[in-house]
Scaffold this motif. Structure first.
Motif, PDB file in Angstrom:
ATOM      1  N   ALA A   1     -56.279  38.780  50.958  1.00  0.00           N
ATOM      2  CA  ALA A   1     -57.511  39.361  51.486  1.00  0.00           C
ATOM      3  C   ALA A   1     -57.311  39.902  52.893  1.00  0.00           C
ATOM      4  O   ALA A   1     -57.874  40.950  53.257  1.00  0.00           O
TER       5      ALA A   1
ATOM      6  N   ILE B   1     -57.894  43.770  54.447  1.00  0.00           N
ATOM      7  CA  ILE B   1     -58.625  44.049  55.678  1.00  0.00           C
ATOM      8  C   ILE B   1     -57.780  44.878  56.638  1.00  0.00           C
ATOM      9  O   ILE B   1     -58.272  45.833  57.261  1.00  0.00           O
TER      10      ILE B   1
ATOM     11  N   THR C   1     -65.081  46.539  56.613  1.00  0.00           N
ATOM     12  CA  THR C   1     -64.216  45.463  57.085  1.00  0.00           C
ATOM     13  C   THR C   1     -65.027  44.324  57.676  1.00  0.00           C
ATOM     14  O   THR C   1     -64.766  43.143  57.402  1.00  0.00           O
TER      15      THR C   1
ATOM     16  N   GLU D   1     -66.558  42.487  54.921  1.00  0.00           N
ATOM     17  CA  GLU D   1     -65.546  41.731  54.182  1.00  0.00           C
ATOM     18  C   GLU D   1     -65.243  40.413  54.901  1.00  0.00           C
ATOM     19  O   GLU D   1     -65.092  39.363  54.268  1.00  0.00           O
TER      20      GLU D   1
ATOM     21  N   GLN E   1     -68.015  38.057  54.292  1.00  0.00           N
ATOM     22  CA  GLN E   1     -67.924  37.496  52.951  1.00  0.00           C
ATOM     23  C   GLN E   1     -66.894  36.368  52.895  1.00  0.00           C
ATOM     24  O   GLN E   1     -67.104  35.352  52.228  1.00  0.00           O
TER      25      GLN E   1
ATOM     26  N   ARG F   1     -67.555  41.003  43.918  1.00  0.00           N
ATOM     27  CA  ARG F   1     -68.222  42.116  44.605  1.00  0.00           C
ATOM     28  C   ARG F   1     -69.409  42.638  43.792  1.00  0.00           C
ATOM     29  O   ARG F   1     -69.558  43.841  43.576  1.00  0.00           O
TER      30      ARG F   1
ATOM     31  N   SER G   1     -69.348  44.622  51.093  1.00  0.00           N
ATOM     32  CA  SER G   1     -68.210  45.326  51.685  1.00  0.00           C
ATOM     33  C   SER G   1     -67.630  46.391  50.774  1.00  0.00           C
ATOM     34  O   SER G   1     -66.967  47.317  51.225  1.00  0.00           O
TER      35      SER G   1
ATOM     36  N   VAL H   1     -64.394  48.960  52.288  1.00  0.00           N
ATOM     37  CA  VAL H   1     -63.022  48.816  52.749  1.00  0.00           C
ATOM     38  C   VAL H   1     -62.071  49.801  52.072  1.00  0.00           C
ATOM     39  O   VAL H   1     -60.958  50.029  52.569  1.00  0.00           O
TER      40      VAL H   1
END
Length: 292
Positions: free
Chosen positions: A101, A105, A120, A123, A126, A180, A187, A200
């Motif tokens: 992950a 990013i 980002t 994310e 999250q 998601r 994100s 992202v």
């Protein structure tokens, strides 16, 4: 056939078959979502057609660093599944997934796009929401079976779900974030209603976006395998029970996605941490009392 040989074969099967299974699950998602919305929907093979078309597009790189990060994202997600299906330590699997992950990013931030930047930040929010429950899930398996080793967990006489219903509920809850899906598609989303375009992945085109999509298929198969692990024990019938549980869980995620409106990131954190504390925390407290 030796145990080591069987493990290697299972890991190879994951590497080859996971994107096929993940793509079919994605196709089922689109088909079921369309039916829930009163549409016919595309073929369940449409995700494969989309990826094939992406690979034929011209590679337009924002910078070479982004492609390196995307490839690293793919590598660590595959490594996560290989470790899991090879029967290794669950904590190591989750650590590898978190590392993957971070590479996603980094790929997003390398573009300096305002849309990618927004994606980002979301994310990262999250990750703050779901990581505590992910770690608690590994702890729950340990308290239920006495080991972090996947190979030992599947040999337990009683399935982990008998001791970890709270951890299971919490893990399924955060899967909505990991997949998601609404209401937590902050994100990045696969639907057209995302106001930050593609979050992202905004600056990813062609082969880069194809790699990201296939990586998500690998990740989804791993996450659903963890769901199945709650139900697997030394009884062969438990594998069938696990498959039913996995399909039911995925259907519930699709249903939630099509009946929920996206919430703000603050609400996501409150809900995720609340479920983690109540569901996971209460289950942890009970297990601690039992094990004393």
């Amino acid at each position: 056939m030796s145990t080591a040989t069987i493990r290697i074969l299972v890991m190879l099967v994951y590497i080859v078959c996971a994107p096929l299974i993940g793509g079919l699950l994605d196709g089922m998602d689109r088909k079921l979502s369309a039916r829930m919305q009163g549409r016919k929907g595309p073929s369940i093979f449409q995700p494969f057609y989309d990826v094939a078309k992406l690979t034929q597009k011209q590679l337009l790189q924002v910078n070479k660093f982004q492609l390196l990060m995307v490839m690293s994202y793919l590598f660590f997600v595959i490594l996560t599944g290989v470790l899991f299906f090879g029967g290794f330590d669950m904590l190591l699997c989750f650590f590898s997934l978190s590392t993957a992950a971070m590479f996603l990013i980094l790929a997003s931030t390398s573009t300096h796009s305002p849309f990618s930047t927004i994606g980002t930040h979301r994310e990262l929010a999250q990750m703050m929401a779901y990581e505590p429950m992910v770690l608690l899930t590994a702890v729950g398996f340990y308290l239920a079976t006495g080991t972090f080793q996947v190979s030992d967990i599947i040999q337990a006489q009683i399935p982990a779900i008998a001791y970890t219903p709270g951890f299971f509920v919490g893990f399924v809850f955060i899967l909505t974030i990991k997949f998601r899906k609404s209401p937590f598609d902050l994100s990045m989303t696969h639907h057209a209603h995302q106001e930050v375009v593609k979050g992202v992945t905004t600056e990813m085109v062609g082969i880069e976006y194809a790699i990201t999509t296939v990586t998500e298929w690998y990740e989804n198969v791993f996450l659903l395998a963890v769901v199945g692990l709650f139900f697997i024990n030394d009884n062969p019938i438990s594998y069938l029970v696990a498959v039913v549980a996995v399909l039911a869980t995925y259907f519930v995620e699709i249903l939630i996605d099509n009946t929920s409106a996206r919430v703000k990131w603050q609400m996501m954190l409150q809900l995720a941490w609340g479920v983690t504390l109540v569901s996971g925390g209460l289950n942890l407290f009970i297990l601690e009392l039992i094990n004393r």
